[in-house]
Write a protein that holds these residues in place. Sequence first.
Motif, PDB file in Angstrom:
ATOM      1  N   TYR A  51       0.818  -1.211   0.000  1.00 21.04           N
ATOM      2  CA  TYR A  51       0.000   0.000   0.000  1.00 21.04           C
ATOM      3  C   TYR A  51       0.856   1.268   0.000  1.00 21.04           C
ATOM      4  O   TYR A  51       0.336   2.356   0.234  1.00 21.04           O
ATOM      5  N   SER A  52       2.145   1.127  -0.254  1.00 27.42           N
ATOM      6  CA  SER A  52       3.084   2.259  -0.274  1.00 27.42           C
ATOM      7  C   SER A  52       3.039   3.055   1.033  1.00 27.42           C
ATOM      8  O   SER A  52       3.035   4.283   1.023  1.00 27.42           O
ATOM      9  N   LEU A  53       2.978   2.336   2.138  1.00 28.44           N
ATOM     10  CA  LEU A  53       2.961   2.968   3.459  1.00 28.44           C
ATOM     11  C   LEU A  53       4.183   2.533   4.254  1.00 28.44           C
ATOM     12  O   LEU A  53       4.659   1.413   4.108  1.00 28.44           O
ATOM     13  N   PHE A  58       1.287   4.210   8.861  1.00 33.21           N
ATOM     14  CA  PHE A  58       0.169   3.358   9.261  1.00 33.21           C
ATOM     15  C   PHE A  58      -0.282   3.700  10.676  1.00 33.21           C
ATOM     16  O   PHE A  58      -1.475   3.865  10.936  1.00 33.21           O
ATOM     17  N   GLU A  59       0.672   3.811  11.601  1.00 37.89           N
ATOM     18  CA  GLU A  59       0.338   4.137  12.990  1.00 37.89           C
ATOM     19  C   GLU A  59      -0.347   5.496  13.095  1.00 37.89           C
ATOM     20  O   GLU A  59      -1.279   5.671  13.882  1.00 37.89           O
ATOM     21  N   THR A  60       0.101   6.455  12.307  1.00 38.41           N
ATOM     22  CA  THR A  60      -0.501   7.789  12.321  1.00 38.41           C
ATOM     23  C   THR A  60      -1.939   7.733  11.826  1.00 38.41           C
ATOM     24  O   THR A  60      -2.845   8.318  12.445  1.00 38.41           O
ATOM     25  N   ILE A 126      -6.908   3.205   5.460  1.00 35.17           N
ATOM     26  CA  ILE A 126      -6.530   2.628   6.751  1.00 35.17           C
ATOM     27  C   ILE A 126      -7.481   1.496   7.132  1.00 35.17           C
ATOM     28  O   ILE A 126      -7.073   0.494   7.718  1.00 35.17           O
ATOM     29  N   GLU A 127      -8.732   1.617   6.778  1.00 32.75           N
ATOM     30  CA  GLU A 127      -9.683   0.544   7.068  1.00 32.75           C
ATOM     31  C   GLU A 127      -9.379  -0.701   6.233  1.00 32.75           C
ATOM     32  O   GLU A 127      -9.435  -1.825   6.734  1.00 32.75           O
ATOM     33  N   GLU A 128      -9.008  -0.511   4.970  1.00 29.90           N
ATOM     34  CA  GLU A 128      -8.664  -1.645   4.099  1.00 29.90           C
ATOM     35  C   GLU A 128      -7.376  -2.325   4.560  1.00 29.90           C
ATOM     36  O   GLU A 128      -7.319  -3.553   4.677  1.00 29.90           O
ATOM     37  N   GLU A 131      -7.949  -4.193   7.830  1.00 24.31           N
ATOM     38  CA  GLU A 131      -8.707  -5.435   7.609  1.00 24.31           C
ATOM     39  C   GLU A 131      -7.784  -6.545   7.114  1.00 24.31           C
ATOM     40  O   GLU A 131      -7.812  -7.671   7.624  1.00 24.31           O
ATOM     41  N   HIS A 132      -6.929  -6.223   6.136  1.00 26.39           N
ATOM     42  CA  HIS A 132      -5.995  -7.233   5.615  1.00 26.39           C
ATOM     43  C   HIS A 132      -4.967  -7.645   6.674  1.00 26.39           C
ATOM     44  O   HIS A 132      -4.633  -8.825   6.786  1.00 26.39           O
ATOM     45  N   LEU A 133      -4.483  -6.684   7.442  1.00 26.80           N
ATOM     46  CA  LEU A 133      -3.509  -6.995   8.486  1.00 26.80           C
ATOM     47  C   LEU A 133      -4.123  -7.922   9.536  1.00 26.80           C
ATOM     48  O   LEU A 133      -3.505  -8.912   9.943  1.00 26.80           O
TER      49      LEU A 133
END
Length: 167
Positions: A51-53, A58-60, A126-128, A131-133
Amino acid sequence: MPRERISFTELFDSSKQHWPESTEGVSSIAPAIYRLHEHLSTLADGLFKQYSLQGAEFETLCALRNSPEPYRITPTELYRKLLVSSGGMTKILVRLEDKGLIERPANPEDARSRLVALTAKGKALIEEVTEHLLQQEAVLIEKAVQSDQLEQLLMQWLENLEDAHKA
């Protein structure tokens, strides 16, 4: 290609044999948690890359999504929720804003500052990703023995540690 690592059990057994004083009377809990952290971090980092993150981004986004609607807080509140320096926080916010995942609206309570807010694109992302994580983590957790009991014990241990820090 990921490097193949010796199993934790092999490593601990080797230590017992070749460096016994490093294992005598010592619990393997902390080293096992470090190794588990490596597995979880590898899983998360691979997903974030898709996701290029970066992990801090991600935490933010999670911290913003965990805020009350409209998912907007002051930079100070955001800074308190994350383990980054203020300079690091600024860099993260710039990257997220450049990606269109956050915006920096004026703060109606303080004209000298700006808020940090999730955009619709940021909220959806972030929701997607989360969910995958969670799905991938569930696969790892399925391999745990008595995962409900383990979760309860870990949460109790963490609560005890955090309460001790407050005192």
